[in-house]
Scaffold this active site. Sequence first.
Site, PDB file in Angstrom:
ATOM      1  N   SER A  98       0.830  -1.194   0.000  1.00 21.37           N
ATOM      2  CA  SER A  98       0.000   0.000   0.000  1.00 21.37           C
ATOM      3  C   SER A  98       0.873   1.257   0.000  1.00 21.37           C
ATOM      4  CB  SER A  98      -0.969  -0.048   1.188  1.00 21.37           C
ATOM      5  OG  SER A  98      -1.984   0.915   1.043  1.00 21.37           O
ATOM      6  N   ASP A 222      -9.581  -5.270  -4.662  1.00 20.60           N
ATOM      7  CA  ASP A 222      -9.074  -4.218  -3.780  1.00 20.60           C
ATOM      8  C   ASP A 222      -9.942  -2.963  -3.893  1.00 20.60           C
ATOM      9  OD1 ASP A 222      -7.485  -2.358  -2.349  1.00 20.60           O
ATOM     10  OD2 ASP A 222      -5.648  -3.370  -2.980  1.00 20.60           O
ATOM     11  N   HIS A 250      -7.537  -5.763  -0.392  1.00 23.16           N
ATOM     12  CA  HIS A 250      -6.304  -5.046  -0.076  1.00 23.16           C
ATOM     13  C   HIS A 250      -5.371  -5.876   0.808  1.00 23.16           C
ATOM     14  CE1 HIS A 250      -4.009  -1.423  -0.294  1.00 23.16           C
ATOM     15  NE2 HIS A 250      -4.060  -1.152   0.991  1.00 23.16           N
TER      16      HIS A 250
END
Length: 270
Positions: A98, A222, A250
């Site tokens: 991320s 995601d 995610h």
Amino acid sequence: MGYYVKTDDDVKIYVEDINPKCDKTILFIHGWPANHNLFEYQFDELPKLGYRCIGIDIRGFGKSDKPAEGYDYDRLADDVRCVVNAIKLKNFTLGGHSVGGAIAIKYMSRHKGYGVSKLALFAAAAPSLTRRPEFPAGISKEDVTALIEQTYVDRPKMLRTFGEMFFFQNITKPFSQWFFNLGLEASGIATAAVATSFRDEELFSDIKKIEVPTLILHGIHDKVCLFPLAVALSQGIKDSKLVPFENSGHGLFYEEKDKFNKELIKFIED
């Protein structure tokens, strides 16, 4: 073992160093709003296979110092360089999830990939987490602004809401609580400031400077870093490979942890 590394602005960064005598090294940079424990299910398995796993808590998160400033990508990438210098890392794989992926990319650009032999990006918040006129693939800036505003009003509630969109597969209530607790360890200032960075910063020019083999792992479901971001990364980074995760959001490092670990190991060993 755990220890601290002091950066050039005297902020102490916490480092968890597992299997330090092994030559095959992976440096992990966690995503928002967690800390190095996000990679527990990699740290459980990879050292058994002869890997040195290093997890850092970026400033403001986990056990690291929590200053009032220093949360832009440049400073966060500089913190990584301080860790690399302090423990004399060479020929290592740099992995980031991320916003940790965004920091890894900034490190590769800003520090010319110092010491890195391979790059692994996990659901990376790049080249831009948010939509722009020239890049319609991200989420809206308004959605991130709402997270920032909620952080200052009711951070626990914001973390709960964010946790609900993090995973595609069902997770147990105890696991959900564990993930929630990771976010609570951060400071409110850092939580809001890093969110501001991933809302406003972009890495289109940075990805063009990556010169090492790159693995891109990304869940197709995601809702945080949308899958088209991974496609854009694969198109923008030469010598890159994109592996879609069909059953992940995610949190692909947990939702399909066996596949995640297998793909990462295969990439490093090839």
